[in-house]
Design a protein around this motif. Structure first.
Motif, PDB file in Angstrom:
ATOM      1  N   LEU A   1     -10.543 -10.025 -34.890  1.00  0.00           N
ATOM      2  CA  LEU A   1     -11.515  -9.183 -35.515  1.00  0.00           C
ATOM      3  C   LEU A   1     -11.746  -9.056 -37.251  1.00  0.00           C
ATOM      4  N   ASN A   2     -12.826  -9.047 -37.542  1.00  0.00           N
ATOM      5  CA  ASN A   2     -12.569  -8.988 -38.859  1.00  0.00           C
ATOM      6  C   ASN A   2     -11.985  -7.799 -39.579  1.00  0.00           C
ATOM      7  N   GLY A   3     -11.151  -7.991 -40.721  1.00  0.00           N
ATOM      8  CA  GLY A   3     -10.445  -6.939 -41.079  1.00  0.00           C
ATOM      9  C   GLY A   3      -9.208  -7.661 -41.955  1.00  0.00           C
ATOM     10  N   THR A   4      -8.394  -6.539 -42.561  1.00  0.00           N
ATOM     11  CA  THR A   4      -7.208  -6.794 -43.257  1.00  0.00           C
ATOM     12  C   THR A   4      -7.465  -8.033 -44.374  1.00  0.00           C
TER      13      THR A   4
ATOM     14  N   THR B   1     -19.691  -2.256 -36.654  1.00  0.00           N
ATOM     15  CA  THR B   1     -19.237  -3.436 -35.844  1.00  0.00           C
ATOM     16  C   THR B   1     -18.103  -3.252 -34.902  1.00  0.00           C
ATOM     17  N   ILE B   2     -17.041  -2.666 -35.682  1.00  0.00           N
ATOM     18  CA  ILE B   2     -15.786  -2.723 -35.294  1.00  0.00           C
ATOM     19  C   ILE B   2     -15.703  -1.630 -33.869  1.00  0.00           C
TER      20      ILE B   2
ATOM     21  N   PRO C   1      -1.741  -5.901 -27.724  1.00  0.00           N
ATOM     22  CA  PRO C   1      -1.100  -6.785 -28.169  1.00  0.00           C
ATOM     23  C   PRO C   1      -1.750  -7.732 -28.618  1.00  0.00           C
ATOM     24  N   ASN C   2      -2.810  -8.248 -28.017  1.00  0.00           N
ATOM     25  CA  ASN C   2      -3.641  -9.438 -28.397  1.00  0.00           C
ATOM     26  C   ASN C   2      -4.656  -9.352 -29.449  1.00  0.00           C
ATOM     27  N   LEU C   3      -5.043  -8.067 -29.850  1.00  0.00           N
ATOM     28  CA  LEU C   3      -6.015  -7.813 -30.940  1.00  0.00           C
ATOM     29  C   LEU C   3      -5.546  -7.833 -32.321  1.00  0.00           C
ATOM     30  N   TRP C   4      -5.879  -8.556 -33.217  1.00  0.00           N
ATOM     31  CA  TRP C   4      -5.720  -8.655 -34.624  1.00  0.00           C
ATOM     32  C   TRP C   4      -6.624  -8.602 -35.552  1.00  0.00           C
ATOM     33  N   ALA C   5      -6.550  -8.169 -36.637  1.00  0.00           N
ATOM     34  CA  ALA C   5      -7.698  -8.012 -37.670  1.00  0.00           C
ATOM     35  C   ALA C   5      -7.123  -8.972 -38.811  1.00  0.00           C
ATOM     36  N   ARG C   6      -8.165  -9.852 -38.838  1.00  0.00           N
ATOM     37  CA  ARG C   6      -8.014 -10.952 -40.022  1.00  0.00           C
ATOM     38  C   ARG C   6      -9.417 -11.262 -40.807  1.00  0.00           C
ATOM     39  N   ASN C   7      -9.451 -11.602 -41.976  1.00  0.00           N
ATOM     40  CA  ASN C   7     -10.828 -11.991 -42.854  1.00  0.00           C
ATOM     41  C   ASN C   7     -10.997 -13.319 -42.502  1.00  0.00           C
ATOM     42  N   LEU C   8     -11.793 -13.845 -41.768  1.00  0.00           N
ATOM     43  CA  LEU C   8     -12.296 -15.465 -41.684  1.00  0.00           C
ATOM     44  C   LEU C   8     -13.431 -15.248 -42.063  1.00  0.00           C
ATOM     45  N   LEU C   9     -14.093 -16.323 -42.508  1.00  0.00           N
ATOM     46  CA  LEU C   9     -15.421 -16.686 -43.141  1.00  0.00           C
ATOM     47  C   LEU C   9     -16.476 -16.300 -42.043  1.00  0.00           C
TER      48      LEU C   9
END
Ligand SMILES: [Zn+2]
Length: 390
Positions: A264-267, A290-291, A330-338
């Protein structure tokens, strides 16, 4: 009239002064390099260069007007610190005034509300689960889901660096993601959803080609995702986007095991926040909320996936500056992808399997359709479970 003869000490001074000046300037430390190469690639002829991400246009901050007095200071800070950042670098760009109840975002001032209001979408209005008709006969009735098959696949797979060749087997991520979308779409339509495809062929959405760029990545990644964002935000305007991917590593030797996570978008990192467009888009997501839809939906999809596939969760390092575990799952991570930044509605970015692993290659060699079916069933079941709850 005779010119007065230059006296000896003064002559020495004339001789050494230029040498001293040259030595001084040469010995000065060089100015620091720009934080990002895109600094020099800004598309606006602004007087002071604006720091923007690759191929980005400068944002119009007045578009945040729609969010005035829709969010409390507490919710704003909580989302900012728990999801969108991992350190304090945001404080350079966002100044909270406790007394005036405002956040200063550069040229734009956001006014907080005393309590959270129902916010509009950042570019278009998408529906939350609670906004769907409570009397719908099918769980996904009234919902518009856009499927985004990751990458381009087909003849572009090798260029994209998303192709694995093992003896008799050729695995192309962008081809697999489109097949998965084609299996998933009828399952969602049966459950009442309107389903659209962001990409429906093994060809790019962008009109640009690799020859338009010095760096091929700007074609198949940046320009391609920006073209998809344009399609989603300006024409499809769905209630959510599912980005379908298959994970893989750079190893030439097959990996021994697989894993699964959802992004999910973040970090946002300090460097990403320094990009004016990225900071603006982070705020669009934060303010549109959105989150709040993404986390509970992603949890249901992850649980359904775990039931169908039993892959262990992928674990990023605790020290990672670009990712963090979120949503108490455990499967959910926040990363900023385009993609999960630009698509301005809830975005679920799937990253299951490891394409270059022995177990995946064995399954793919035997019957690839079984993998697509397992993947699609898990996503459909997770969506159904989330949207069946009231
Ligand atoms: Zn991918």
């Amino acid at each position: 009239m005779r010119i007065k003869k230059v006296t000896t000490p003064f002559r020495w001074l004339l001789l050494f002064l230029p040498i001293a000046l040259i030595t001084f300037f040469l010995a000065r430390p060089a100015p620091p390099p720009p934080e990002d190469p895109s600094l020099t690639r800004s598309t606006t002829p602004a007087k002071t260069p604006r720091n923007l991400a690759d191929l980005a246009l400068p944002p119009d901050w007045s578009e945040l007007e729609r969010f005035q007095r829709t969010i409390s200071r507490e919710t704003f800070l909580h989302r900012l610190q728990a999801i969108y950042t991992k350190d304090d670098s945001w404080k350079k760009w966002i100044i909270i005034d406790e007394e005036k109840k405002t956040a200063s975002l550069g040229d734009f001032t956001l006014f907080f509300s005393d309590s959270d209001q129902n916010p509009p979408g950042a570019i278009f209005d998408w529906q939350t689960r609670s906004e769907l008709s409570p009397h719908r006969s099918l769980p996904l009735a009234g919902l518009h889901i856009a499927l985004d098959p990751g990458h381009i696949g087909g003849d572009f797979a090798a260029l994209e660096d998303r192709e694995y060749v093992w003896e008799d087997v050729i695995i192309r991520e962008g081809t697999l993601t489109l097949r998965t979308a084609e299996v998933l779409a009828p399952m969602l339509r049966e459950r009442g959803a309107k389903v659209t495809f962001v990409r429906s062929e093994l060809s790019p959405v962008t009109e640009k080609r690799v020859s338009d760029f010095a760096n091929p990545r700007l074609f198949y990644r940046t320009s391609e995702i920006r073209a998809r964002a344009e399609r989603i935000n300006q024409s499809l305007r769905p209630d959510l986007v599912i980005c379908l991917h298959f994970n893989g590593t750079a190893s030439q030797i097959p990996e021994s095991s697989q894993n699964f996570h959802i992004l999910l978008n973040g970090t946002y990192t300090a460097g990403e926040l320094a990009h004016e467009d990225e900071r603006f888009q982070m705020l669009q997501r934060l303010l549109a909320g959105t989150i709040e839809e993404e986390i509970p939906l992603a949890r249901e999809i992850a649980d359904a996936f775990n039931k169908h596939s039993s892959l262990p969760p992928y674990l990023y390092s605790e020290e990672s500056r670009t990712s963090q575990n979120i949503g108490d799952h455990p499967n959910l991570w926040a990363r900023n992808l385009l993609a999960n930044r630009l698509y301005q509605c809830p975005v679920i970015f799937m990253e299951p399997y490891i394409m270059n692993s022995h177990p995946f290659i064995a399954r793919f060699r035997e019957k690839p359709e079984k993998i697509f079916l397992e993947y699609a069933r898990a996503v459909a079941e997770g969506l159904t479970r989330y949207y069946s709850r009231s």
